[in-house]
Design a protein around this motif. Structure first.
Motif, PDB file in Angstrom:
ATOM      1  N   GLU A  25       0.839  -1.204   0.000  1.00 51.89           N
ATOM      2  CA  GLU A  25       0.000   0.000   0.000  1.00 51.89           C
ATOM      3  C   GLU A  25       0.874   1.254   0.000  1.00 51.89           C
ATOM      4  N   GLU A  28       2.329   1.748  -3.393  1.00 51.85           N
ATOM      5  CA  GLU A  28       1.312   2.287  -4.305  1.00 51.85           C
ATOM      6  C   GLU A  28       1.098   3.778  -4.059  1.00 51.85           C
ATOM      7  N   HIS A  31       3.827   5.729  -5.583  1.00 53.82           N
ATOM      8  CA  HIS A  31       3.675   5.741  -7.042  1.00 53.82           C
ATOM      9  C   HIS A  31       2.639   6.786  -7.466  1.00 53.82           C
ATOM     10  N   TYR A  32       1.485   6.791  -6.813  1.00 54.60           N
ATOM     11  CA  TYR A  32       0.430   7.746  -7.166  1.00 54.60           C
ATOM     12  C   TYR A  32       0.875   9.175  -6.898  1.00 54.60           C
ATOM     13  N   GLY A  55      -5.998   4.464  -0.243  1.00 54.45           N
ATOM     14  CA  GLY A  55      -4.771   3.816   0.219  1.00 54.45           C
ATOM     15  C   GLY A  55      -4.432   4.188   1.650  1.00 54.45           C
TER      16      GLY A  55
END
Length: 138
Positions: A25, A28, A31-32, A55
């Motif tokens: 998580e 991620e 990354h976002y 997230g």
């Protein structure tokens, strides 16, 4: 095999799987967040914000379950020491952002960094108030 030992092994396996998910998580989210500055389309930005919000919520849930398995309260941030550490982090961030703003050649970049530093100052005030609330609850 003893049922208590099986239960302990099961909890350890669950914890390990949750830790892997927690780490995924966070990866991620990173990354976002790295994608946000380069995305100009408002719909795509909105989707990324939704993914980030979800997230964060997922990390909160998973962390809570992990704390229950560990037997921790999960509220170490709400101790005087935890709040003080958070305040120091916010102050360090504020100071670093202000230095970056001074070094920025682009006035727009400098203004943005100063704006974020103002948010950090606000976070410090919130933590100071939180510290007072924790102290008065004793």
């Amino acid at each position: 095999m003893d049922s208590r030992l099986k239960a302990l092994e099961r909890k350890q396996k669950l914890y390990s799987l949750l830790k892997d998910q927690h780490d995924a998580e966070i990866k991620e989210l990173m990354h976002y967040m790295s994608a946000l500055p380069v995305v100009e389309n408002n719909l795509v930005r909105s989707y990324l914000h939704t993914l980030l919000s979800d997230g964060l919520r997922h990390i909160e849930y998973i962390s809570s379950i992990m704390a229950d398995i560990e037997g921790a309260t999960g509220s170490s941030i709400l101790t005087k020491k935890g709040i003080a550490a958070s305040m120091e982090g916010e102050k360090a961030s504020r100071d670093a952002l202000l230095k970056c703003a001074e070094m920025a050649d682009d006035p727009e970049t400098a203004a943005l960094l100063k704006s974020v530093s103002v948010d950090e100052e606000h976070h410090i005030r919130i933590l100071e108030h939180l510290s007072e609330l924790v102290e008065s609850a004793k």
